[in-house]
Scaffold this motif. Structure first.
Motif, PDB file in Angstrom:
ATOM      1  N   GLY A   1      26.084 -28.369  -6.307  1.00 52.60           N
ATOM      2  CA  GLY A   1      27.492 -28.018  -6.672  1.00 52.60           C
ATOM      3  C   GLY A   1      27.467 -27.125  -8.120  1.00 52.60           C
ATOM      4  N   PHE A   2      26.018 -26.519  -8.240  1.00 58.67           N
ATOM      5  CA  PHE A   2      26.091 -25.740  -9.432  1.00 58.67           C
ATOM      6  C   PHE A   2      25.616 -24.537  -9.072  1.00 58.67           C
ATOM      7  N   LYS A   3      25.913 -23.469  -9.786  1.00 56.22           N
ATOM      8  CA  LYS A   3      25.307 -22.154  -9.902  1.00 56.22           C
ATOM      9  C   LYS A   3      23.925 -22.377 -10.918  1.00 56.22           C
ATOM     10  N   GLN A   4      22.964 -21.457 -10.586  1.00 54.52           N
ATOM     11  CA  GLN A   4      21.742 -21.497 -11.498  1.00 54.52           C
ATOM     12  C   GLN A   4      22.233 -21.379 -12.822  1.00 54.52           C
ATOM     13  N   PRO A   5      21.949 -22.148 -13.830  1.00 50.44           N
ATOM     14  CA  PRO A   5      22.415 -22.138 -15.094  1.00 50.44           C
ATOM     15  C   PRO A   5      21.960 -20.773 -15.936  1.00 50.44           C
ATOM     16  N   ARG A   6      22.944 -20.356 -16.804  1.00 49.14           N
ATOM     17  CA  ARG A   6      22.662 -19.252 -17.662  1.00 49.14           C
ATOM     18  C   ARG A   6      21.728 -19.762 -19.036  1.00 49.14           C
ATOM     19  N   LEU A   7      20.744 -19.165 -19.269  1.00 46.81           N
ATOM     20  CA  LEU A   7      19.989 -19.347 -20.708  1.00 46.81           C
ATOM     21  C   LEU A   7      20.348 -18.298 -21.706  1.00 46.81           C
ATOM     22  N   ARG A   8      20.559 -18.893 -22.963  1.00 45.33           N
ATOM     23  CA  ARG A   8      20.771 -18.043 -24.166  1.00 45.33           C
ATOM     24  C   ARG A   8      20.045 -18.547 -25.043  1.00 45.33           C
ATOM     25  N   GLN A   9      19.651 -17.730 -26.250  1.00 39.89           N
ATOM     26  CA  GLN A   9      18.840 -18.190 -27.153  1.00 39.89           C
ATOM     27  C   GLN A   9      19.576 -18.250 -28.664  1.00 39.89           C
ATOM     28  N   THR A  10      20.570 -17.562 -29.027  1.00 42.99           N
ATOM     29  CA  THR A  10      21.148 -17.380 -30.223  1.00 42.99           C
ATOM     30  C   THR A  10      22.878 -17.806 -29.950  1.00 42.99           C
ATOM     31  N   VAL A  11      23.552 -18.209 -31.081  1.00 45.89           N
ATOM     32  CA  VAL A  11      24.808 -18.381 -31.150  1.00 45.89           C
ATOM     33  C   VAL A  11      25.467 -17.356 -30.661  1.00 45.89           C
ATOM     34  N   GLU A  12      25.382 -16.159 -31.157  1.00 39.82           N
ATOM     35  CA  GLU A  12      25.931 -14.877 -30.814  1.00 39.82           C
ATOM     36  C   GLU A  12      25.857 -14.593 -29.227  1.00 39.82           C
ATOM     37  N   GLU A  13      24.813 -14.715 -28.640  1.00 41.17           N
ATOM     38  CA  GLU A  13      24.389 -14.710 -27.344  1.00 41.17           C
ATOM     39  C   GLU A  13      25.308 -15.661 -26.374  1.00 41.17           C
ATOM     40  N   ALA A  14      25.556 -16.945 -26.863  1.00 39.14           N
ATOM     41  CA  ALA A  14      26.196 -17.939 -26.159  1.00 39.14           C
ATOM     42  C   ALA A  14      27.611 -17.679 -26.189  1.00 39.14           C
ATOM     43  N   VAL A  15      28.207 -17.251 -27.337  1.00 34.51           N
ATOM     44  CA  VAL A  15      29.671 -17.014 -27.462  1.00 34.51           C
ATOM     45  C   VAL A  15      29.856 -15.777 -26.430  1.00 34.51           C
ATOM     46  N   GLU A  16      29.042 -14.652 -26.616  1.00 29.53           N
ATOM     47  CA  GLU A  16      29.155 -13.624 -25.776  1.00 29.53           C
ATOM     48  C   GLU A  16      29.072 -14.028 -24.311  1.00 29.53           C
ATOM     49  N   CYS A  17      28.362 -14.723 -24.033  1.00 31.70           N
ATOM     50  CA  CYS A  17      28.328 -15.160 -22.528  1.00 31.70           C
ATOM     51  C   CYS A  17      29.502 -16.218 -22.088  1.00 31.70           C
ATOM     52  N   MET A  18      30.114 -16.720 -22.939  1.00 25.02           N
ATOM     53  CA  MET A  18      31.513 -17.629 -22.777  1.00 25.02           C
ATOM     54  C   MET A  18      32.520 -16.571 -22.683  1.00 25.02           C
ATOM     55  N   HIS A  19      32.516 -15.549 -23.415  1.00 22.32           N
ATOM     56  CA  HIS A  19      33.526 -14.506 -23.076  1.00 22.32           C
ATOM     57  C   HIS A  19      33.581 -13.697 -21.980  1.00 22.32           C
ATOM     58  N   LYS A  20      32.191 -13.551 -21.518  1.00 20.59           N
ATOM     59  CA  LYS A  20      32.172 -12.838 -20.321  1.00 20.59           C
ATOM     60  C   LYS A  20      32.335 -13.437 -18.940  1.00 20.59           C
ATOM     61  N   HIS A  21      31.731 -14.814 -18.947  1.00 17.00           N
ATOM     62  CA  HIS A  21      31.625 -15.592 -17.761  1.00 17.00           C
ATOM     63  C   HIS A  21      32.587 -16.848 -18.119  1.00 17.00           C
ATOM     64  N   HIS A  22      32.928 -17.560 -16.834  1.00 16.32           N
ATOM     65  CA  HIS A  22      33.492 -18.952 -17.008  1.00 16.32           C
ATOM     66  C   HIS A  22      32.205 -19.923 -17.011  1.00 16.32           C
ATOM     67  N   ILE A  23      32.273 -20.764 -18.107  1.00 22.75           N
ATOM     68  CA  ILE A  23      31.402 -21.842 -18.065  1.00 22.75           C
ATOM     69  C   ILE A  23      32.057 -23.049 -18.136  1.00 22.75           C
ATOM     70  N   ASP A  24      31.637 -24.088 -17.251  1.00 19.09           N
ATOM     71  CA  ASP A  24      32.270 -25.177 -17.372  1.00 19.09           C
ATOM     72  C   ASP A  24      31.791 -26.296 -18.229  1.00 19.09           C
ATOM     73  N   ALA A  25      30.458 -26.266 -18.597  1.00 22.71           N
ATOM     74  CA  ALA A  25      29.689 -27.196 -19.702  1.00 22.71           C
ATOM     75  C   ALA A  25      28.450 -26.579 -20.255  1.00 22.71           C
ATOM     76  N   ILE A  26      28.224 -27.082 -21.526  1.00 24.70           N
ATOM     77  CA  ILE A  26      27.117 -26.564 -22.205  1.00 24.70           C
ATOM     78  C   ILE A  26      26.307 -27.303 -22.718  1.00 24.70           C
ATOM     79  N   ALA A  27      24.950 -27.021 -22.953  1.00 25.95           N
ATOM     80  CA  ALA A  27      23.908 -27.789 -23.502  1.00 25.95           C
ATOM     81  C   ALA A  27      23.264 -26.970 -24.412  1.00 25.95           C
TER      82      ALA A  27
END
Length: 266
Positions: free
Chosen positions: A27-53
């Protein structure tokens, strides 16, 4: 399909997630991987994210603060050391996300409402001693975005209900779950900067815990003041519902981690 975001600089972690198969069947899409806080925030602005690690690194503390302010209902799950352990965590995340996205009413979907219900169910399990160990509690406190500090002393009360079964079957007629909701309304969710949680263990026993919040070191739990508040609330319940309750035990516990089942066996 649920969408996950993994924030890590550890190549080994990236390889673990890259090697895991069958995301769509879970029931999941392939997870997106990011390395920095800035990249993670940008990803959440651009894409719907249901959970984060994210890795347990000081560099990612800023990301947790950002989530507290902007995504307080997004579960934070654990990064495991191997693929099998990670798979178990993902399966657990699927169960939680299913709960959060089950809209069984005719009203507009309210994510915060369902997340609060899931968090309350978790806290009831914790209070009744169903969490196996300390690590399990710490992991789930974070997953459910609980504001309680699980490592600071809290006040715990066992409350006896002498006529509990008779009251529920003869006068209440709504079952123990709705009784728990009614009693929680009397106790409230907060008092003196403490979070209040309640669980109906049986018709004859109710448990209440008052826990300080994360980052609020100025307001530690006070046994005497919280016991007085519990006694006052019990009197109000008797006056309004006609339900007699007595405090069987009121003590300080070392923290929510003290409710782990393996602590009770020691």
């Amino acid at each position: 399909m649920y969408r996950l975001l993994i924030v890590t600089r550890d190549q080994r972690v990236a390889e673990i997630f890259g090697s895991m198969q069958g995301w769509e069947s879970m029931g999941f899409k392939q997870p997106r991987l990011r390395q920095t806080v800035e990249e993670a925030v940008e990803c959440m602005h651009k894409h719907h994210i249901d959970a984060i690690a994210m890795d347990d690194e000081p560099d990612y503390t800023e990301l947790e603060h950002w989530l507290d302010q902007n995504a307080p209902c997004m579960p934070i799950f654990e990064i495991a050391g191997d693929a099998q352990a990670q798979l178990e965590i993902i399966r657990e995340m699927e169960l939680l996300l299913n709960q959060l996205h089950t809209d069984d009413s005719n009203d507009d979907y309210d994510e915060s409402y369902y997340f609060r219900l899931a968090r309350e169910r978790w806290m009831k399990r914790l209070i009744t001693g169903l969490a196996p160990n300390r690590e399990y509690i710490l992991k789930h406190q974070r997953m459910y975005r609980c504001t309680d500090d699980p490592l600071r002393p809290c006040v715990f009360a066992r409350i006896s209900v002498p006529e509990g079964d008779t009251f529920i079957t003869g006068r209440w007629h709504y079952g123990s779950e709705r009784l728990g909701t009614a009693l929680q309304n009397f106790f409230g969710s907060q008092h003196e900067h403490q979070n209040i949680h309640l669980a109906v263990v049986s018709p004859e026993e109710i448990r209440v815990v008052a826990c300080p919040r994360i980052g609020d070191a100025e307001h530690p739990a006070s046994l005497s003041r919280m016991q007085a508040y519990f006694e006052e609330t019990i009197e109000q319940i008797h006056n309004y519902l006609g339900l007699t309750m007595n405090i069987a035990e009121c003590v300080m516990r070392e923290g929510l981690v003290d409710f782990a089942a393996d602590c009770a066996r020691q």
